[in-house]
Design an enzyme around this catalytic site. Structure first.
Site, PDB file in Angstrom:
ATOM      1  N   CYS A  80      -1.032 -11.808   1.363  1.00 24.73           N
ATOM      2  CA  CYS A  80      -0.319 -12.725   2.253  1.00 24.73           C
ATOM      3  C   CYS A  80      -0.691 -14.186   1.919  1.00 24.73           C
ATOM      4  O   CYS A  80      -0.369 -14.646   0.840  1.00 24.73           O
ATOM      5  CB  CYS A  80      -0.607 -12.363   3.703  1.00 24.73           C
ATOM      6  SG  CYS A  80       0.569 -13.120   4.803  1.00 24.73           S
ATOM      7  N   HIS A 168       1.050  -6.653   3.818  1.00 26.99           N
ATOM      8  CA  HIS A 168      -0.330  -6.279   4.171  1.00 26.99           C
ATOM      9  C   HIS A 168      -0.614  -4.811   3.847  1.00 26.99           C
ATOM     10  O   HIS A 168      -0.367  -3.940   4.677  1.00 26.99           O
ATOM     11  CB  HIS A 168      -0.565  -6.523   5.668  1.00 26.99           C
ATOM     12  CG  HIS A 168      -0.653  -7.966   6.018  1.00 26.99           C
ATOM     13  ND1 HIS A 168      -1.819  -8.673   5.994  1.00 26.99           N
ATOM     14  CD2 HIS A 168       0.309  -8.840   6.355  1.00 26.99           C
ATOM     15  CE1 HIS A 168      -1.583  -9.932   6.318  1.00 26.99           C
ATOM     16  NE2 HIS A 168      -0.296 -10.060   6.549  1.00 26.99           N
ATOM     17  N   GLU A 170      -3.325  -3.365   3.921  1.00 33.06           N
ATOM     18  CA  GLU A 170      -4.434  -2.850   4.729  1.00 33.06           C
ATOM     19  C   GLU A 170      -3.995  -2.276   6.069  1.00 33.06           C
ATOM     20  O   GLU A 170      -4.734  -1.515   6.676  1.00 33.06           O
ATOM     21  CB  GLU A 170      -5.483  -3.952   4.954  1.00 33.06           C
ATOM     22  CG  GLU A 170      -5.088  -5.089   5.895  1.00 33.06           C
ATOM     23  CD  GLU A 170      -4.219  -6.153   5.239  1.00 33.06           C
ATOM     24  OE1 GLU A 170      -3.642  -5.883   4.162  1.00 33.06           O
ATOM     25  OE2 GLU A 170      -4.092  -7.253   5.813  1.00 33.06           O
ATOM     26  N   SER A 228     -28.362   3.828  19.469  1.00 38.66           N
ATOM     27  CA  SER A 228     -28.925   5.173  19.283  1.00 38.66           C
ATOM     28  C   SER A 228     -29.080   5.500  17.796  1.00 38.66           C
ATOM     29  O   SER A 228     -30.112   6.012  17.364  1.00 38.66           O
ATOM     30  CB  SER A 228     -28.034   6.237  19.924  1.00 38.66           C
ATOM     31  OG  SER A 228     -27.777   5.916  21.260  1.00 38.66           O
TER      32      SER A 228
END
Ligand code: XMP
Length: 508
Positions: A80, A168, A170, A228
Site C-alpha cells: 500500500c 493488503h 496480510e 501465567s
C-alpha cells in the site's frame, strides 16, 4: 543467528497483522518504526514496508532511506503506502484516486513470471484500502498485477528484488495473501521457517539461565494467559528462584482467586496468594470516574505487590508477561491513548528492580502455543483476556462488594453457559456489565424495580478491532432467563451489539 524479516512501520493499522502473518509462516520478524532500520544487523534477510495514514506527497509523510537496503541487496516488499513510497521515490507518480479504493477487488491480470504471484491465478480476490493510487512507474519497474480499476495494483523492479502491492495481502480477506507473503519471505528472501514454539522455548530458557544466573525473580500473576506463561517459562529456566505473587483485589470473577491459585500450585509454581480486597474496596468507595478507578487499582496493586515482594530476600528482577503488541503499541508512531491499560506501569522504577520480560517478542497466539508446548492445561491457555482492574470496569458507577457479588453471579452464568454450549472458544472475550440503571419488571405477581445487565461477547484477533459475537438466540434466551431467575437484584438482560471501533470492548 536467528534470521529475520524487518517490517518497517509507517503507521498503518495493519502493520501488526503483517507481523503475525509472517510469524504464522514460522518465520521470525520484527516490527520497527519506519526510520529505525537496524543498520548493523546481519541477520536481516528481507524488509517489508507497511501502509500509512499519510499520502507520499504530504509534508508530514514518513520517509525511509531505501538506499541502505538496496546496497545490501535486501529484498523489499512495499505494501500500500510502502508500494507508493517506493514508486514515488523512484520517479513514479502517485495521485489521489478518482474514487477511493476500499474493499474487495479482483486481480484480473497477473504476470505469471512474477515470483511474488507464484501459484496464484488471475481472478484472485484482494483487499484494497487506499485513497491514493500509483499512476505511473519508472522504466526500471514493470506492472505485475492489475484490477479493472487499478492498473498498477502490483509491480516489480526489472533487475532487483523490489516488489510493491497496492492491496493488503496480510488481511484475511485477501484470498491468496498468505501465499504471496510466503512467496516473498520463503522464495524471495530465503527464509528457512524454523521459528516455532519449541525452538523459542529452547533458546529462551537458555538465555534466561545466562541472564539470571542464580538471581531471584519476583513476578505478579493475574490469572491471565500472558503472566501465567511467563511464569511457567521462567520456572522452567530458574525453578524456585522465581516467586510469584497473585493479588486478589476483590474484583475477580466468581471463585477465580481460589481456582487459579490452585492451578498455579499444580503447575509447580512457587506462588503467594494475597487477599487484599478489603483495602481495594475502601479505596474505591464512592469513586465513579472510570480512569480514576483504573488509577486507584493500578496504584493499589503496586503498593500491595511492593509490600509483599519486600518480604522476600535478595530479589533482583521483576518478571513480567509483557507481549509484543504491548511493546509495539508503546512504540506506536501515530497512536493515541484511548484508555490507560498499563496496570503496573511504574512498578519496576518504584521497586528498583531490573525487568525480565521473556515474552516480549511474542504475539498472543504464539504465547498460547508456547504455553501448550510447556504442558499448561487448556483452560489456562484458552482463558479469555480479562482486564487488570477486573470487574471494576464492568460496574458502571461506584463499586461496592454487593454489586461485585451480583456481577460475579451473572458473569458466572454467562461464562459457564458459553462453555456448556461449546461457544467459549469461538469468542475472543465475553463478560457481563452491571449497568447503573434500574428498570421495572414483574416477577410472579410482584412489581420489581431492579438492575439491568448487559452481556458483551466479541470476536477479534487482537482486541484492536472487534465485532460483536453473533451468538445463537436460543443461547442468549437461556442465559437471560437463568440470570433473571437466579441472580437476585437483576430483572433485565440486554445484549451489546456494538463493534470496536467505534465502541470499545469494555464499557469503561
Ligand atoms: P478495550 O475496552 O480498550 O479493551 O477495547 C481492549 C482489550 O484490553 C482489555 N483491557 C484491559 N486490560 N488493563 C488490562 O490489563 C486494563 O485496564 C484494560 N482495559 C481493557 C480488554 O479487556 C480487552 O481485552
Amino acid at each position: 543467528m536467528q534470521q529475520k524479516i524487518i517490517i518497517l512501520d509507517f503507521g498503518s493499522q495493519t502493520t501488526q497483522l503483517i507481523g503475525r502473518r509472517v510469524r504464522e509462516l514460522n518465520v521470525y520478524c520484527e516490527i520497527l518504526p519506519y526510520n529505525k532500520f537496524p543498520l548493523d544487523d546481519e541477520s536481516v534477510i528481507g524488509v517489508i514496508l507497511s501502509g500509512s495514514p499519510f499520502s507520499v506527497y504530504d509534508q508530514k509523510a514518513f520517509k525511509a532511506d531505501l538506499d541502505v537496503l538496496r546496497q545490501r541487496h535486501l529484498p523489499i516488499l512495499g505494501i500500500c503506502y510502502g508500494a507508493q513510497f517506493i514508486a514515488y521515490t523512484n520517479g513514479g507518480s502517485v495521485e489521489p484516486a478518482g474514487s477511493r479504493e476500499y474493499g474487495r477487488a479482483i486481480l484480473s491480470h497477473i504476470d505469471p513470471a512474477c515470483p511474488l504471484f507464484k501459484g496464484i491465478e488471475p481472478g484472485s480476490t484482494v483487499w484494497m484500502s487506499h485513497g491514493d493510487t500509483i499512476t505511473s512507474i519508472s522504466d526500471d519497474f514493470h506492472v505485475t498485477a492489475s484490477t479493472d480499476k487499478v492498473k498498477i495494483a502490483a509491480y516489480q523492479h526489472n533487475s532487483e528484488n523490489i516488489f510493491g502491492v497496492q492491496f493488503h495481502p496480510e488481511v484475511y480477506h485477501s484470498e491468496h495473501g498468505t501465499q504471496m507473503l510466503r512467496n516473498f519471505v520463503v522464495d524471495i528472501c530465503g527464509a528457512t521457517c524454523d521459528w516455532s514454539a519449541a525452538s523459542f522455548i529452547e533458546t529462551t530458557v537458555k538465555e534466561l539461565r545466562e541472564q539470571l544466573g542464580n538471581d531471584k525473580v519476583v513476578l505478579g500473576l493475574s490469572g491471565g494467559v500472558d503472566s501465567s506463561v511467563a511464569a511457567v517459562l521462567l520456572n522452567r529456566a530458574i525453578g524456585d528462584n522465581l516467586t510469584c505473587i497473585f493479588v486478589d483485589h476483590g474484583m475477580l470473577r466468581k471463585n477465580e482467586f481460589e481456582d487459579v491459585l490452585n492451578d498455579y500450585k499444580c503447575l509447580g509454581l512457587n506462588v503467594i496468594g494475597v487477599d487484599a480486597s478489603a483495602e481495594f474496596f475502601a479505596e474505591l468507595a464512592g469513586v465513579t470516574e472510570p480512569e480514576r478507578k483504573r488509577k486507584i487499582i493500578g496504584k493499589g496493586f503496586i503498593d500491595v505487590f511492593d509490600r509483599e515482594a519486600h518480604k522476600l530476600r535478595d530479589v533482583k528482577w521483576l518478571g513480567q508477561g509483557t507481549i509484543y503488541p504491548d511493546c509495539i503499541e508503546s512504540l506506536s508512531i501515530t497512536g493515541t491513548t484511548i484508555k490507560s491499560h498499563h496496570n503496573v506501569g511504574g512498578l519496576p522504577e518504584k521497586m528498583n528492580l531490573k525487568l525480565c520480560e521473556p515474552l516480549r517478542l511474542l504475539f498472543k497466539d504464539e504465547v498460547r502455543a508456547v504455553g501448550r508446548e510447556l504442558g499448561m492445561p487448556d483452560h489456562l491457555i484458552k482463558r479469555h483476556p480479562f482486564p487488570g482492574p477486573g470487574l471494576a470496569v464492568r460496574i458502571l458507577g461506584d463499586i461496592t462488594p454487593e454489586k461485585v457479588a451480583i456481577l460475579q453471579e451473572a458473569d458466572h452464568i454467562f461464562i459457564q453457559g458459553l462453555k456448556d454450549w461449546g461457544l467459549y472458544d469461538q469468542v475472543w472475550q465475553a463478560g457481563v456489565i452491571l449497568l447503573s440503571v434500574q428498570s421495572v419488571g414483574v416477577m410472579g405477581d410482584e412489581r420489581t424495580y431492579e438492575r439491568a445487565v448487559a452481556l458483551r461477547a466479541v470476536t477479534s484477533t487482537d482486541a484492536m478491532t472487534a465485532d460483536w459475537a453473533h451468538l445463537p438466540y436460543d443461547f442468549l434466551a437461556k442465559v437471560s432467563n437463568d440470570i433473571i431467575n437466579h441472580v437476585k437484584g437483576v430483572n433485565r438482560v440486554c445484549y451489546d451489539i456494538s463493534s470496536k471501533p467505534p465502541a470499545t470492548i469494555e464499557w469503561e
